[in-house]
Every structure is written in structure tokens, then in C-alpha cells.
Design an enzyme around this catalytic site. Structure first.
Site, short mmCIF file in Angstrom:
data_model
loop_
_atom_site.label_atom_id
_atom_site.label_comp_id
_atom_site.label_asym_id
_atom_site.label_seq_id
_atom_site.Cartn_x
_atom_site.Cartn_y
_atom_site.Cartn_z
CG HIS A 1 -1.86 1.18 1.23
ND1 HIS A 1 -3.08 1.18 0.57
CD2 HIS A 1 -1.75 2.41 1.81
CE1 HIS A 1 -3.67 2.35 0.75
NE2 HIS A 1 -2.89 3.11 1.49
CB CYS A 2 1.80 3.58 -2.66
SG CYS A 2 2.85 5.01 -2.94
#
Length: 291
Positions: free
Chosen positions: A131-132
Site C-alpha cells: 500500500h503506497c
């Protein structure tokens, strides 16, 4: 019944999720504006060359390269955000559950290999990498190309900005490494608040520092993900030291960037069809973590 505190907390949480995107956007456009100023106004250093034909050509080439990178960063980022990496709208094959499939109790469905649930996005993501937090979205099967291309052009742009800001460092250090110059490079905010430097000097020093720090961070992220790509791994698989889906360097690159992998990084609009579907993967190694 939803309380006022719950509603306020939800709004604060939504705002905080978008805050990294806003900060990244401000930094990218601030760096672009500062480098444009250096190219158009400050360069070249020799006064007799400022009005020459070579100076105009030099500036045109630099501005074209700079805005080519900016357009690619922006476009890849937008396509990354608009491309849904989750299992929503994807037919997972019904009862055809095989090796590596799991059941997600949150999404209430069977999920294919390399797919995992993201508690920030609240959905399972196909071939989830991570998850950025900078974009507020997961990196998965369908948007990995845009993530990597955006990272590459950010790296190239920051490298360019560091080189162009060399003049700023030269001006700051022209009298040697003094306490004043050291503090200006290290903590420009304190120098501005205490009235030791002008707002213009602070802006140049702050952006130059940001370029150097950003370049080092983006370099680490880029080289790490390029290494994962050529090894056929995701970040989750790297944590467990597994390489069960590696098909060889060229095939691994094609799996991530598509059939037109050698051109797609130039422009996000170049079509590059992914060879797989994000559901079925050829197993070439052990699925068990290496101990």
C-alpha cells in the site's frame, strides 16, 4: 447512531489520507518552478552568453526535458490512481480453486495466489505488492506499470534538479563551510525564523535540500522495486524470501510492464498489454517461505 465525534474523526481520517498526495504535488511543482527559474533567469553563468543563440537553444532543450519528465510524472500518477488494482469487478473463476488460493473473511470470497487484503483500501488486491502511502492506494497487478514509470521519472527529475541546483550549493558554500552556511543547508527553517536569511535564500536552500533528500529516497525505492521486478517478486514475497513465480528476467519484466515493456516507460499512453490476468500464475519454485 453516529456521534459527532465519529463524524469528525472520519473527516479527519479522509483528509489525512489525501494529505501525502497534496504534499507530493506541491513539492513536485515547487521543484519544477525553481528549476525553471534557474534555467530561464540564472543560467548560463557567463553574462556574455545570456543573450546568445546558444543560450536560447540551451534553455529550450532544458525546459523541454524538464516538462517532459513533469508530464510523465503527472500522467503516470493519474493513471495509477484511476486504475483499480482490486478484485472488484473481476470474475475469480467460481469453484475453480487451486493451489495458493485463500479465503478472505472480510471480502467473503476466495482469492487467487499473490492476492491479499489491504486494510487501508478495505479490499483484496490482485498480485498485491504494498500500500503506497504517498498515493493512498495499493500497488497491484494492473497499476504496477504506472507506479514504476512514475517512480522512474521522479528519480530522473530529481537527479536533474540536483544537478541544476549545484549552483545553489556553490553560492552557499562560496566562502567555505561556515556555521552560517552549514545551518542554512541543514535547517533553513530556523535560519528564516531567526531572520538570518531572506525568504528567497531560504526557498532556494530548502528546495535544494529537498531535491537531494528526495533523490536519495526515490533512488532507494526505484532500485528496490526494479530488483523485485527482475526477480519476479512482490514486496510481500521478498519479506518471506520466496521466489515461486520467477520466469526469468525478461519474462518477469514483461509480466509487470506488458508486451511493449521496452517502449511503455517513455509515455503512459503507449499501450502495453499484460500477458497474464492477475489470477493464474505459473509456479516455478517452492511456495513455502525460506527459513
Amino acid at each position: 447512531m453516529v456521534t459527532l465525534g465519529s463524524r469528525v474523526w472520519c473527516r479527519v481520517e479522509k483528509t489525512c489520507r489525501h494529505l501525502p498526495i497534496v504534499l507530493n504535488t506541491v513539492l513536485v511543482f515547487s521543484i519544477t518552478a525553481e528549476v525553471s527559474y534557474l534555467v530561464v533567469v540564472e543560467a548560463p553563468l557567463e553574462p556574455e552568453l545570456k543573450k546568445s543563440d546558444w543560450s536560447s537553444t540551451w534553455k529550450s532543450i532544458h525546459l523541454f526535458a524538464q516538462y517532459f519528465m513533469l508530464v510523465n510524472i503527472t500522467w503516470n500518477a493519474l493513471l495509477f490512481l484511476r486504475t483499480n488494482p482490486s478484485i472488484r469487478g473481476v470474475f475469480l473463476g467460481g469453484d475453480m480453486v487451486g493451489q495458493g488460493w485463500r479465503y478472505c473473511y472480510t471480502c467473503e470470497t476466495h482469492t487467487p495466489p499473490r492476492c491479499s487484503h489491504c486494510y487501508d483500501c478495505n479490499v483484496c488486491v490482485l498480485r498485491r505488492d504494498h500500500h503506497c502511502v504517498f498515493f493512498g492506494q495499493c500497488v497491484g497487478f494492473r497499476n504496477y506499470r504506472y507506479f514504476l514509470s512514475c517512480l522512474f521519472f521522479m528519480w530522473a527529475g530529481l537527479l536533474y534538479a540536483v544537478v541544476m541546483n549545484a549552483e545553489v550549493f556553490i553560492v552557499i558554500l562560496k566562502e567555505g563551510v561556515t556555521f552560517h552556511s552549514f545551518m542554512l543547508l541543514l535547517v533553513p527553517w530556523i535560519m528564516l525564523v531567526t531572520g538570518q536569511v531572506t525568504a528567497q535564500a531560504f526557498a532556494f536552500a530548502f528546495i535544494a535540500d529537498t531535491c537531494v533528500i528526495g533523490f536519495l529516497l526515490v533512488s532507494a525505492f526505484l532500485f528496490f522495486h526494479v530488483g523485485l521486478m527482475v526477480r519476479g517478486q512482490t514486496t510481500r514475497e521478498w519479506y518471506s524470501s520466496r521466489r515461486p513465480y520467477s520466469l526469468g528476467i525478461l519474462a518477469n519484466v514483461r509480466e509487470c510492464l506488458g508486451e511493449c515493456w521496452f517502449l511503455c516507460w517513455i509515455c503512459p499512453l503507449i499501450p502495453s498489454v499484460l500477458p497474464g490476468d492477475g489470477i493464474h500464475f505459473k509456479v516455478t519454485g517452492s511456495l513455502e517461505p525460506v527459513r
